[in-house]
Design a protein around this motif. Sequence first.
Motif, short mmCIF file in Angstrom:
data_model
loop_
_atom_site.label_atom_id
_atom_site.label_comp_id
_atom_site.label_asym_id
_atom_site.label_seq_id
_atom_site.Cartn_x
_atom_site.Cartn_y
_atom_site.Cartn_z
N ASN A 99 -8.04 8.26 -12.17
CA ASN A 99 -7.77 6.88 -11.78
C ASN A 99 -6.93 6.77 -10.51
N SER A 100 -6.10 7.76 -10.22
CA SER A 100 -5.36 7.75 -8.96
C SER A 100 -6.33 7.77 -7.78
N SER A 114 3.45 5.95 -5.54
CA SER A 114 3.33 6.04 -7.00
C SER A 114 2.15 6.93 -7.40
N LEU A 115 1.02 6.75 -6.71
CA LEU A 115 -0.17 7.56 -7.01
C LEU A 115 0.08 9.03 -6.71
N VAL A 119 0.82 -1.20 0.00
CA VAL A 119 0.00 0.00 0.00
C VAL A 119 0.86 1.26 0.00
N GLY A 120 1.91 1.29 0.83
CA GLY A 120 2.78 2.46 0.89
C GLY A 120 3.44 2.74 -0.44
N LEU A 121 3.91 1.70 -1.11
CA LEU A 121 4.57 1.85 -2.41
C LEU A 121 3.58 2.31 -3.47
N ALA A 161 7.02 5.33 -12.01
CA ALA A 161 5.64 5.06 -11.62
C ALA A 161 5.06 3.89 -12.42
N ILE A 162 5.39 3.80 -13.71
CA ILE A 162 4.93 2.68 -14.54
C ILE A 162 5.48 1.36 -14.00
#
Length: 511
Positions: free
Chosen positions: A118-119, A15-16, A9-11, A177-178
């Motif tokens: 979408n984020s 990214s988001l 979740v943190g990762l 991020a991808i």
Amino acid sequence: MSQKNAPHVGLVFASLMTTMLMSSLGQMIFSTALPTIVGELGGVEHMSWVISAFLATMTIAMPISGKIGDTVGRKWVYIISIGLFVVGSAIGGFADTMGLLILGRAIQGLGAGSMMINSQAIIAEVTTARERGKFMGLMGSVFGVSSVLGPVLGGWFTDGPGWRWALWMNIPLGLLAILVATLVLNLRTGKARWRDYDYLGTALLSVATATLVLVTTWGGTQYAWTSPLILILGAVSVLAGLAFVWVEMHSKDPLIRMGLFRHRNMLLTTLSGVVIGLAMVGVLAYLPTYLQMVHGLTPTTAGLMMIPMMLGLLGTSTAVGFIVARTGNYKVYPIIGLVLTTVSLVLLSTMTVETPLSVLGIYFFLFGFGLGMVMQILVLIVQNTFPLRVVGQATAANNFFRQIGSALGASLVGSLFIHNIQKEMQHNLPLAAERVGEEGQALVESFATGDGSSHLTPDAVAELPGPLLEAIVNSYNDGLTPIFLMLAPLTFAAALILLPIKRERLRETID
């Protein structure tokens, strides 16, 4: 969310947050760089497109990508949107013409709109309801931070390594991020119901938005407002908009549910939100250019001058949020805020070349103070109006129309600004020509043909002979300040629109 995915979740959130920051920074990061970009690439008549192209495609992408994510799942829609943003950043970063830069910005906007929607939706899929509030609060803070950081960062890049790095920095961030999204996102996948997808609504929405932006960008600059092309584009925009409403009312699975607007609070806050988006972006997008060309500030300093406005916005928004949470009373704040915004626009319209920067800072602070009382409260009113099962749709629809206002603000204010500058220069430069020698006369002739004004930068202005410097500085001042006075009645009307808002008790339960 399963225990299997919990450690990620943190990762995922990092990214988001990165992509949210990239997309929100993209809206305003070029506001301070515009004079330098125009000086390097030419094409002052296309200046507003650097911002309005991004906002237009971002606006179109938001409801479309949100709907596709609902249908097929968000992981690959999100990853593709980051890819679009990276591609657009690369095209714009290597652009050697204004047209290529605008193309890159338009592709960026498609990615940014999809990333933003979408984020927010992905957070709902990877956190529990109890956790979600803190994550959404942090994501919301990104917009406030980017409002301050955008003009400042744009100015720093312009003064330092160059404005192109405002685009190139997105490439490594986007690729990272991808990579993270590909490896750790494990989201639901929906059943593709492409047979029922609202293709006609999507096409009509795109046509209505694009033609509206074209009208407000080209009207009065490249074409007269009464020219056949502008009239045809305006008619197409109106007809496509009306057709879109009709299609959405009859679609099995509409992009935007028109039934939401039957509720008084939804309709009134949306109408007011369009005006707020128009005024906010219209002011923020071009004040840094004004400060550089009229007051001779560097891009970095011009960006820093925006901080009083953002302190007013963030401070008031936070304070009013706590007051509303404690008292449950919310109706009066957006009305007062829009009245204060109107007052600040009137004050901004009185700016002159001699106005001290300290006074400008007070005007900027008041503008932000007024907006801070409005923006989040309107979202709260919308979300408190509907049950949980339709809150997402209502919020997305409200955001979409506010984004329409933002796109209009960038294009319409930019178009009027360019038109006014050209008109003022036609009046001021011949008078300046009478007071300068042969070298100055040659410069005046280059401005008259458009060769000089197309590549005008703050540094170049500072080196001009006194009469020419005065003429151009006054042209920029008198080109922008009347537009603020034109915006003032709109924000006051937005305050009046909110008077019939029905005050409903704030819910103290989830649903």
